[in-house]
Scaffold this motif. Structure first.
Motif, PDB file in Angstrom:
ATOM      1  N   ASP A   1       0.807  -1.217   0.000  1.00  0.00           N
ATOM      2  CA  ASP A   1       0.000   0.000   0.000  1.00  0.00           C
ATOM      3  C   ASP A   1       0.845   1.275   0.000  1.00  0.00           C
ATOM      4  OD1 ASP A   1      -2.236  -1.587   0.069  1.00  0.00           O
ATOM      5  OD2 ASP A   1      -2.447  -1.481   2.251  1.00  0.00           O
ATOM      6  N   TRP A   2       2.169   1.132   0.125  1.00  0.00           N
ATOM      7  CA  TRP A   2       3.002   2.316   0.296  1.00  0.00           C
ATOM      8  C   TRP A   2       2.974   3.271  -0.908  1.00  0.00           C
ATOM      9  CZ3 TRP A   2       4.611   5.394   3.779  1.00  0.00           C
ATOM     10  CH2 TRP A   2       5.602   6.331   3.485  1.00  0.00           C
ATOM     11  N   PRO A   3       3.100   2.806  -2.156  1.00  0.00           N
ATOM     12  CA  PRO A   3       3.117   3.766  -3.281  1.00  0.00           C
ATOM     13  C   PRO A   3       1.881   4.662  -3.333  1.00  0.00           C
ATOM     14  CG  PRO A   3       3.890   1.633  -4.025  1.00  0.00           C
ATOM     15  CD  PRO A   3       3.352   1.429  -2.627  1.00  0.00           C
ATOM     16  N   ALA A   4       0.696   4.094  -3.149  1.00  0.00           N
ATOM     17  CA  ALA A   4      -0.527   4.901  -3.191  1.00  0.00           C
ATOM     18  C   ALA A   4      -0.592   5.842  -1.986  1.00  0.00           C
ATOM     19  CB  ALA A   4      -1.759   3.996  -3.210  1.00  0.00           C
ATOM     20  N   HIS A   5      -0.176   5.342  -0.840  1.00  0.00           N
ATOM     21  CA  HIS A   5      -0.176   6.167   0.368  1.00  0.00           C
ATOM     22  C   HIS A   5       0.783   7.347   0.197  1.00  0.00           C
ATOM     23  CE1 HIS A   5      -0.753   7.114   4.573  1.00  0.00           C
ATOM     24  NE2 HIS A   5       0.561   7.111   4.754  1.00  0.00           N
ATOM     25  N   LEU A   6       1.959   7.084  -0.345  1.00  0.00           N
ATOM     26  CA  LEU A   6       2.952   8.131  -0.564  1.00  0.00           C
ATOM     27  C   LEU A   6       2.423   9.193  -1.529  1.00  0.00           C
ATOM     28  CD1 LEU A   6       5.756   9.315  -0.129  1.00  0.00           C
ATOM     29  CD2 LEU A   6       6.589   7.796  -1.949  1.00  0.00           C
ATOM     30  N   GLN A   7       1.723   8.775  -2.578  1.00  0.00           N
ATOM     31  CA  GLN A   7       1.166   9.745  -3.516  1.00  0.00           C
ATOM     32  C   GLN A   7       0.182  10.690  -2.819  1.00  0.00           C
ATOM     33  OE1 GLN A   7       2.140  10.474  -6.647  1.00  0.00           O
ATOM     34  NE2 GLN A   7       3.760   9.036  -6.098  1.00  0.00           N
ATOM     35  N   GLY A   8      -0.595  10.158  -1.885  1.00  0.00           N
ATOM     36  CA  GLY A   8      -1.497  11.010  -1.103  1.00  0.00           C
ATOM     37  C   GLY A   8      -0.738  12.006  -0.245  1.00  0.00           C
ATOM     38  N   LEU A   9       0.353  11.546   0.369  1.00  0.00           N
ATOM     39  CA  LEU A   9       1.170  12.442   1.191  1.00  0.00           C
ATOM     40  C   LEU A   9       1.816  13.533   0.333  1.00  0.00           C
ATOM     41  CD1 LEU A   9       2.948   9.841   3.519  1.00  0.00           C
ATOM     42  CD2 LEU A   9       0.967  11.276   4.054  1.00  0.00           C
ATOM     43  N   ILE A  10       2.263  13.163  -0.867  1.00  0.00           N
ATOM     44  CA  ILE A  10       2.858  14.136  -1.785  1.00  0.00           C
ATOM     45  C   ILE A  10       1.825  15.196  -2.171  1.00  0.00           C
ATOM     46  CG2 ILE A  10       3.696  14.399  -4.153  1.00  0.00           C
ATOM     47  CD1 ILE A  10       5.182  11.693  -3.734  1.00  0.00           C
ATOM     48  N   ARG A  11       0.627  14.762  -2.522  1.00  0.00           N
ATOM     49  CA  ARG A  11      -0.436  15.697  -2.909  1.00  0.00           C
ATOM     50  C   ARG A  11      -0.767  16.652  -1.758  1.00  0.00           C
ATOM     51  NH1 ARG A  11      -4.260  12.233  -3.326  1.00  0.00           N
ATOM     52  NH2 ARG A  11      -4.987  12.689  -1.225  1.00  0.00           N
ATOM     53  N   ASP A  12      -0.955  16.107  -0.548  1.00  0.00           N
ATOM     54  CA  ASP A  12      -1.312  16.940   0.605  1.00  0.00           C
ATOM     55  C   ASP A  12      -0.181  17.893   0.985  1.00  0.00           C
ATOM     56  OD1 ASP A  12      -3.703  15.567   0.612  1.00  0.00           O
ATOM     57  OD2 ASP A  12      -3.170  14.279   2.319  1.00  0.00           O
ATOM     58  N   SER A  13       1.051  17.435   0.863  1.00  0.00           N
ATOM     59  CA  SER A  13       2.201  18.292   1.185  1.00  0.00           C
ATOM     60  C   SER A  13       2.306  19.444   0.212  1.00  0.00           C
ATOM     61  CB  SER A  13       3.499  17.471   1.168  1.00  0.00           C
ATOM     62  OG  SER A  13       3.451  16.442   2.127  1.00  0.00           O
ATOM     63  N   ARG A  14       2.056  19.187  -1.063  1.00  0.00           N
ATOM     64  CA  ARG A  14       2.109  20.255  -2.054  1.00  0.00           C
ATOM     65  C   ARG A  14       1.011  21.284  -1.802  1.00  0.00           C
ATOM     66  NH1 ARG A  14       5.351  23.201  -4.077  1.00  0.00           N
ATOM     67  NH2 ARG A  14       6.592  21.500  -4.919  1.00  0.00           N
ATOM     68  N   LEU A  15      -0.181  20.830  -1.474  1.00  0.00           N
ATOM     69  CA  LEU A  15      -1.269  21.760  -1.177  1.00  0.00           C
ATOM     70  C   LEU A  15      -0.934  22.623   0.030  1.00  0.00           C
ATOM     71  CD1 LEU A  15      -4.392  19.465  -1.741  1.00  0.00           C
ATOM     72  CD2 LEU A  15      -3.691  21.433  -3.136  1.00  0.00           C
ATOM     73  N   ALA A  16      -0.305  22.034   1.040  1.00  0.00           N
ATOM     74  CA  ALA A  16       0.055  22.775   2.248  1.00  0.00           C
ATOM     75  C   ALA A  16       1.160  23.788   1.980  1.00  0.00           C
ATOM     76  CB  ALA A  16       0.487  21.804   3.352  1.00  0.00           C
ATOM     77  N   ALA A  17       2.091  23.463   1.086  1.00  0.00           N
ATOM     78  CA  ALA A  17       3.249  24.320   0.842  1.00  0.00           C
ATOM     79  C   ALA A  17       2.964  25.450  -0.124  1.00  0.00           C
ATOM     80  CB  ALA A  17       4.420  23.487   0.329  1.00  0.00           C
ATOM     81  N   GLY A  18       1.994  25.288  -1.000  1.00  0.00           N
ATOM     82  CA  GLY A  18       1.679  26.354  -1.948  1.00  0.00           C
ATOM     83  C   GLY A  18       2.400  26.204  -3.275  1.00  0.00           C
ATOM     84  N   GLN A  19       2.593  27.329  -3.943  1.00  0.00           N
ATOM     85  CA  GLN A  19       3.098  27.422  -5.311  1.00  0.00           C
ATOM     86  C   GLN A  19       4.284  26.506  -5.589  1.00  0.00           C
ATOM     87  OE1 GLN A  19       4.691  31.279  -6.153  1.00  0.00           O
ATOM     88  NE2 GLN A  19       5.207  30.807  -8.264  1.00  0.00           N
ATOM     89  N   ALA A  20       4.197  25.759  -6.682  1.00  0.00           N
ATOM     90  CA  ALA A  20       5.320  24.924  -7.113  1.00  0.00           C
ATOM     91  C   ALA A  20       6.209  25.715  -8.068  1.00  0.00           C
ATOM     92  CB  ALA A  20       4.801  23.667  -7.813  1.00  0.00           C
ATOM     93  N   HIS A  21       7.419  25.212  -8.267  1.00  0.00           N
ATOM     94  CA  HIS A  21       8.377  25.757  -9.227  1.00  0.00           C
ATOM     95  C   HIS A  21       8.917  27.135  -8.857  1.00  0.00           C
ATOM     96  CE1 HIS A  21       7.498  22.274 -11.552  1.00  0.00           C
ATOM     97  NE2 HIS A  21       6.239  22.636 -11.730  1.00  0.00           N
ATOM     98  N   ARG A  22       8.956  27.413  -7.563  1.00  0.00           N
ATOM     99  CA  ARG A  22       9.777  28.470  -7.010  1.00  0.00           C
ATOM    100  C   ARG A  22      10.529  27.824  -5.862  1.00  0.00           C
ATOM    101  NH1 ARG A  22       9.126  33.916  -8.080  1.00  0.00           N
ATOM    102  NH2 ARG A  22      11.140  33.988  -6.991  1.00  0.00           N
TER     103      ARG A  22
END
Length: 197
Positions: free
Chosen positions: A138-159
Motif C-alpha cells: 500500500d506504500w506507493p498509493a499512500h505516498l502519492q497522497g502524502l505528496i499531494r497533501d504536502s504540495r497543497l500545504a506548501a503552496g506554489q510549485a516551481h519556485r
C-alpha cells in the motif's frame, strides 16, 4: 535575499534544498534561484544573477517559474556571493532534494562559476525512507497522497522557497505516517554521505 520565517520552527530538522533553472538541458542550463532550510525550519532564498558565460534560456521555464532573465540580472545576487553564503551556512551538512541529477548539476554549475568548492553534500529525499517500507503493497498509493497533501500545504510549485517548504512538509508527513504504521525506530534517518552525480 528573502528569508521565510516559520512560526513553529523545530530544532533538529533535516535540511532541504531546491534549485530552479534556465531550462532542463544538461550541459548548458544553469541555476536561476536557490533555497534551503536550516535545522530550525527557516528557509533562505536567493535569485541568482547569471554568470556572463551562462547564455541558455527557455521561455517555457520562464513561464513555469515566472522569472525572466531580465529580472535575474536586475534582482539576482552574484554567483560568488550565493556560493559563499551557502558554504558559510551549510558546510559539512547533508541537504535533501527531489531534483536528483538536475539539482546536482545546477549546484555544480553554481560553484564552478563561483570558483569555489561546494562544502556540503546533496542527497535524494527518497533516501530518508527506510528501504523496508518501499516494499509494502500500500506504500506507493499512500505516498502519492502524502505528496499531494504536502504540495497543497506548501503552496506554489516551481519556485525554490515554496519547493523547500514542500520537501519539509513531505518529510514531516511521511515521518508521522511511518510512526503510525510501524516501529518508530525504523523512521530514524542516517544520511548516506554520497554526493548526487
Amino acid at each position: 535575499m528573502q528569508e521565510v520565517m516559520e512560526e513553529e520552527a523545530t530544532d533538529g530538522l533535516p535540511q532541504f534544498l531546491d534549485l530552479e533553472a534556465s531550462s532542463l538541458r544538461f550541459g548548458v542550463s544553469y541555476p536561476t534561484e536557490v533555497a534551503w532550510s536550516d535545522e530550525a525550519g527557516h528557509i533562505y532564498s536567493y535569485l541568482i544573477k547569471p554568470d556572463p558565460r551562462w547564455t541558455d534560456w527557455s521561455r517555457s521555464a520562464e513561464a513555469i517559474t515566472g522569472l525572466s532573465r531580465e529580472q535575474l540580472f536586475r534582482e539576482g545576487h552574484p554567483v560568488h556571493l550565493v556560493a559563499t553564503t551557502m558554504n558559510h551556512q551549510l558546510a559539512g551538512r547533508v541537504l535533501y532534494c527531489d531534483g536528483g541529477a538536475h539539482d546536482a548539476f545546477w549546484l555544480r554549475r553554481l560553484f564552478e562559476a563561483a570558483g569555489t568548492p561546494c562544502r556540503f553534500l546533496l542527497e535524494d529525499i527518497s533516501r530518508m525512507v527506510p528501504s523496508t517500507v518501499m516494499g509494502w503493497p500500500d506504500w506507493p498509493a499512500h505516498l502519492q497522497g502524502l505528496i499531494r497533501d504536502s504540495r497543497l500545504a506548501a503552496g506554489q510549485a516551481h519556485r525554490a522557497a515554496p519547493d523547500v517548504a514542500y520537501l519539509r512538509e513531505l518529510y514531516r508527513r511521511v515521518r508521522e505516517s511511518l510512526e503510525q504504521m510501524t516501529d518508530p525506530t525504523l523512521t530514524s534517518y542516517s544520511p548516506r554521505r554520497a554526493q548526487l552525480r
